[in-house]
Design a protein around this motif. Structure first.
Motif, short mmCIF file in Angstrom:
data_model
loop_
_atom_site.label_atom_id
_atom_site.label_comp_id
_atom_site.label_asym_id
_atom_site.label_seq_id
_atom_site.Cartn_x
_atom_site.Cartn_y
_atom_site.Cartn_z
N PHE A 316 -1.30 -3.68 47.96
CA PHE A 316 -1.68 -2.39 48.54
C PHE A 316 -2.84 -1.78 47.75
CE2 PHE A 316 -1.21 2.22 49.30
CZ PHE A 316 -1.32 2.20 50.69
N LYS A 317 -3.90 -1.47 48.46
CA LYS A 317 -5.09 -0.87 47.88
C LYS A 317 -5.08 0.62 48.22
CE LYS A 317 -9.79 -2.54 47.11
NZ LYS A 317 -10.84 -3.47 47.60
N GLU A 318 -4.77 1.44 47.23
CA GLU A 318 -4.53 2.86 47.49
C GLU A 318 -5.76 3.57 48.04
OE1 GLU A 318 -2.79 5.00 44.32
OE2 GLU A 318 -1.17 3.55 43.97
N LYS A 319 -6.94 3.24 47.54
CA LYS A 319 -8.15 3.95 47.95
C LYS A 319 -8.39 3.82 49.45
CE LYS A 319 -13.04 4.51 46.80
NZ LYS A 319 -14.17 4.03 45.97
N GLU A 320 -8.23 2.60 49.98
CA GLU A 320 -8.44 2.39 51.42
C GLU A 320 -7.14 2.45 52.21
OE1 GLU A 320 -9.61 0.44 49.07
OE2 GLU A 320 -11.79 0.42 49.24
N SER A 321 -5.99 2.53 51.51
CA SER A 321 -4.66 2.56 52.14
C SER A 321 -4.44 1.36 53.05
CB SER A 321 -4.46 3.86 52.95
OG SER A 321 -4.50 4.98 52.10
N ILE A 322 -4.77 0.18 52.54
CA ILE A 322 -4.56 -1.05 53.29
C ILE A 322 -3.94 -2.11 52.38
CG2 ILE A 322 -6.49 -0.69 54.89
CD1 ILE A 322 -8.08 -2.71 53.17
N ASN A 323 -3.33 -3.11 53.00
CA ASN A 323 -2.85 -4.27 52.26
C ASN A 323 -4.00 -5.25 52.12
OD1 ASN A 323 -0.15 -3.62 51.67
ND2 ASN A 323 0.46 -4.09 53.77
N ALA A 324 -4.72 -5.16 51.02
CA ALA A 324 -5.89 -6.00 50.79
C ALA A 324 -5.45 -7.43 50.48
CB ALA A 324 -6.74 -5.44 49.66
N LYS A 325 -6.39 -8.35 50.62
CA LYS A 325 -6.07 -9.76 50.52
C LYS A 325 -6.75 -10.42 49.32
CE LYS A 325 -6.37 -13.93 53.42
NZ LYS A 325 -6.85 -14.42 54.73
N ILE A 326 -5.99 -11.29 48.64
CA ILE A 326 -6.53 -12.12 47.57
C ILE A 326 -7.03 -13.42 48.20
CG2 ILE A 326 -6.01 -13.30 45.41
CD1 ILE A 326 -3.71 -11.29 45.01
N LEU A 327 -8.32 -13.65 48.14
CA LEU A 327 -8.92 -14.80 48.83
C LEU A 327 -8.99 -16.05 47.94
CD1 LEU A 327 -11.91 -12.93 50.53
CD2 LEU A 327 -9.79 -13.69 51.62
N LYS A 328 -8.49 -15.97 46.72
CA LYS A 328 -8.63 -17.07 45.75
C LYS A 328 -8.15 -18.41 46.30
CE LYS A 328 -7.69 -17.97 40.85
NZ LYS A 328 -7.29 -19.35 40.93
N ASP A 329 -8.88 -19.46 45.95
CA ASP A 329 -8.54 -20.82 46.36
C ASP A 329 -7.37 -21.33 45.51
OD1 ASP A 329 -8.43 -23.45 47.11
OD2 ASP A 329 -10.47 -23.96 46.50
N VAL A 330 -6.25 -21.62 46.17
CA VAL A 330 -5.08 -22.20 45.50
C VAL A 330 -4.69 -23.47 46.26
CG1 VAL A 330 -2.71 -21.86 44.74
CG2 VAL A 330 -4.29 -19.92 44.77
N LYS A 331 -4.88 -24.61 45.63
CA LYS A 331 -4.63 -25.89 46.28
C LYS A 331 -3.13 -26.13 46.48
CE LYS A 331 -9.03 -27.02 45.97
NZ LYS A 331 -9.90 -26.97 47.16
N PHE A 332 -2.81 -26.77 47.60
CA PHE A 332 -1.42 -27.16 47.85
C PHE A 332 -1.41 -28.61 48.30
CE2 PHE A 332 -3.17 -25.19 51.65
CZ PHE A 332 -2.89 -26.13 52.64
N PRO A 333 -0.34 -29.37 48.00
CA PRO A 333 -0.31 -30.79 48.33
C PRO A 333 0.40 -31.08 49.65
CG PRO A 333 1.50 -30.30 46.86
CD PRO A 333 0.79 -28.99 47.12
N LEU A 334 0.09 -32.24 50.22
CA LEU A 334 0.86 -32.70 51.38
C LEU A 334 2.25 -33.14 50.94
CD1 LEU A 334 -1.88 -34.80 53.25
CD2 LEU A 334 -0.93 -32.59 53.97
N ASP A 335 2.34 -33.75 49.77
CA ASP A 335 3.64 -34.19 49.20
C ASP A 335 3.92 -33.34 47.97
OD1 ASP A 335 4.50 -36.56 50.84
OD2 ASP A 335 2.51 -37.24 50.25
N SER A 417 -7.31 -8.09 55.55
CA SER A 417 -6.14 -7.23 55.45
C SER A 417 -5.02 -7.79 56.32
CB SER A 417 -6.47 -5.80 55.90
OG SER A 417 -5.30 -5.05 56.14
N SER A 418 -3.77 -7.57 55.89
CA SER A 418 -2.63 -8.07 56.67
C SER A 418 -2.50 -7.35 58.00
CB SER A 418 -1.33 -7.91 55.87
OG SER A 418 -1.06 -6.54 55.62
N SER A 419 -3.11 -6.15 58.13
CA SER A 419 -3.02 -5.38 59.37
C SER A 419 -4.22 -5.62 60.29
CB SER A 419 -2.91 -3.88 59.05
OG SER A 419 -4.02 -3.45 58.27
N SER A 420 -4.98 -6.65 59.98
CA SER A 420 -6.10 -7.03 60.84
C SER A 420 -6.27 -8.54 60.74
CB SER A 420 -7.39 -6.30 60.42
OG SER A 420 -7.75 -6.67 59.09
#
Length: 499
Positions: A316-335, A417-420
């Motif tokens: 939650f980003k208080e200034k804009e009153s939105i649920n802001a998003k972390i765009l960081k690259d986090v790898k996930f495996p198939l297995d 944002s989670s609301s858009s």
């Protein structure tokens, strides 16, 4: 009189005897119109006696038997049909033609910012035990709003299996109505009166909550639910005070999903899961009489067959009153291998099946080398039959007995944002993958799925659904077909959906 039969007129087309149930939300009627005309609900203007139908209310829109309903709106641009004699190549096909040529499954129409619901349903549909339970669900069993949501999801699963685009559109509208009844917060509307975008994780949790209540394994009131059996795990938790000499506090916690918190140091899913298993928390210390810092260590003591992992991308980003998003690259495996996250006791129980996987891998490599040397690459393949070993412990059907998982669904979000933004489901089908973008379903590659790890404005993985990795061992032609356990104990009855 909630049910009436009306005439729908769209351009030069007339559709008589269209049954309308005004107990449903108006979007259900608009979904029916879409099934008849192909005009998307958001492109429709529905008028009766000079009054325009709203999406959220039947107020002032009075329908009676044989009333004439006028529909205005055009289809989206269609690719012109090619001459009958002309050969159609896959590269030249539009999405509808491609779906037909490749026998792709149905999608779910977007009823106005409902992509979060559509993506959730498509991901859950990949669990055969859950899908079969819903297909066999008794919709007359009641159960309040949870029962209504389960019944609507059952209807949606049936429509996706064999109902066609029209049935899927109507089922999606009824599912949305049931979801709003069960979780009114998901029925919020924007300033213009349109449905607001919602968080797919909240929708997932609400559907799973209803299914937990309405899909018991046995008729007994205290029996474990199917959701708890196949999605539920347990953690052994130990709390140690860092500021006082207190004896450790031990407890057990249940979970239906694991969380991967994203920090500067987290670059891979496994490291994000590890960091959550050993964390610092603040709680009241009875010894010190004040809040103190504790080290909380968690280990998995029961692995579910299907492991849900949420990337905690929104804050939650208080200034804009939105649920802001972390765009960081986090790898996930198939297995995915979660052995290191388990208690020593569970690790010991997992070892026999893990050894079976290792033996098969070693035998496969040796066989491949021998075949290559013997046949000099003549292209011949091993035609032996395969025997399937259970993925569960004999006394705990619905568990995972190896710690090995295979990715089978990814729910992604595109936006800030989670609301858009927009949600999409990416699901496995055999050895291939599909992208389910509302009503549009297209084939994709594993490489495209692995690129959903984040790092920009493209789709980022938000929820991952891993299923059990299945062990298939070669079987001689003269052997009896077998499904066996790796322990000396007799195997439990296999789930009906296991194939």
């Amino acid at each position: 009189m909630p049910k009436v039969s009306v005439k729908v007129k769209w351009g030069k087309e007339m559709y008589p005897d269209v049954e309308v149930n005004t107990d449903d939300e108006p979007v259900v009627f608009k979904a029916q119109i879409f099934a008849l005309t192909g005009v998307q609900p958001e492109r429709q203007k529905v008028v009766c006696k000079g009054v325009t139908l709203r999406d959220d209310s039947w107020a002032n829109f009075k329908l009676s038997n044989n009333a004439l309903v006028l529909v205005m709106g055009s289809k989206e641009e269609d690719v012109p049909a090619a001459p009958a004699e002309q050969t159609r190549f896959v590269e030249d096909m539009n999405e509808a033609e491609l779906a037909s040529a490749l026998d792709l499954p149905e999608g779910l129409i977007n009823l106005g910012n409902t992509c979060y619901m559509n993506a959730t349903v498509q991901c859950l549909k990949t669990v055969p035990e859950l899908r079969n339970a819903l297909l066999n669900y008794d919709k007359s069993s009641g159960g309040g709003t949870a029962g209504g949501l389960t019944a609507a999801l059952s209807e949606t699963m049936r429509a996706l299996e064999s109902g066609g685009a029209g049935a899927c559109a109507a089922a999606a509208a009824r599912l949305l109505h049931a979801l709003h009844a069960a979780a009114p917060r998901l029925a919020e509307r924007g300033a213009g009166g349109q449905l607001a975008q919602q968080d797919a994780s909240e929708c997932w949790a609400e559907i799973v909550r209803a299914l937990t209540m309405r899909l018991p394994i046995a008729p007994e009131p205290d029996s474990k639910s199917l959701v708890e059996q196949y999605f539920g795990g347990t953690l052994d938790v130990e709390l140690v005070c860092s500021e006082a000499d207190e004896p450790p506090t031990k407890s057990t916690e249940s979970f239906l999903q694991l969380s991967c918190f994203i920090s500067q140091d987290v670059k891979y899913l496994q490291s994000g899961l590890r960091s959550k298993m050993a964390e610092q928390i603040t709680k009241m210390s009875e010894t010190l009489g004040r809040d103190a810092v504790y080290t909380k260590t968690s280990k998995i003591s029961r692995l579910p067959a299907y492991l849900t992992v949420q990337f905690v991308r929104f804050y939650f980003k208080e200034k804009e009153s939105i649920n802001a998003k972390i765009l960081k690259d986090v790898k996930f495996p198939l297995d995915l291998d979660v052995y290191e996250l388990c208690t020593p006791e569970l690790q010991e129980r997992l070892t026999p099946m893990r050894n079976k996987f290792k033996e098969l891998e070693d035998a496969s490599i040796e066989s491949s080398l021998n075949t290559k040397n013997k046949n000099h690459g003549d292209g011949k393949k091993d035609s032996k039959r395969k025997a399937i070993l259970p993925y569960w412990f004999s006394e705990d059907i619905g568990s995972n007995n190896s710690g090995y998982y295979r990715l089978q669904a990814v729910l992604t979000h595109r936006g800030r944002s989670s609301s858009s933004g927009h949600y999409v489901a990416w699901v496995s089908r055999g050895d291939s993958w599909l992208r389910c973008d509302d009503e549009t379903v297209t084939p994709v590659t594993e490489e495209e799925v692995l690129k959903l790890s984040g790092g920009g404005d493209w789709h980022c993985a938000y929820l991952l659904l891993y299923g059990p990795k299945i062990l298939e061992i070669p079987q001689e032609d003269d052997e009896e077909p077998m499904v066996t356990d790796v322990t000396d104990e007799p195997a439990g009855d296999p789930p009906t959906a296991l194939a």
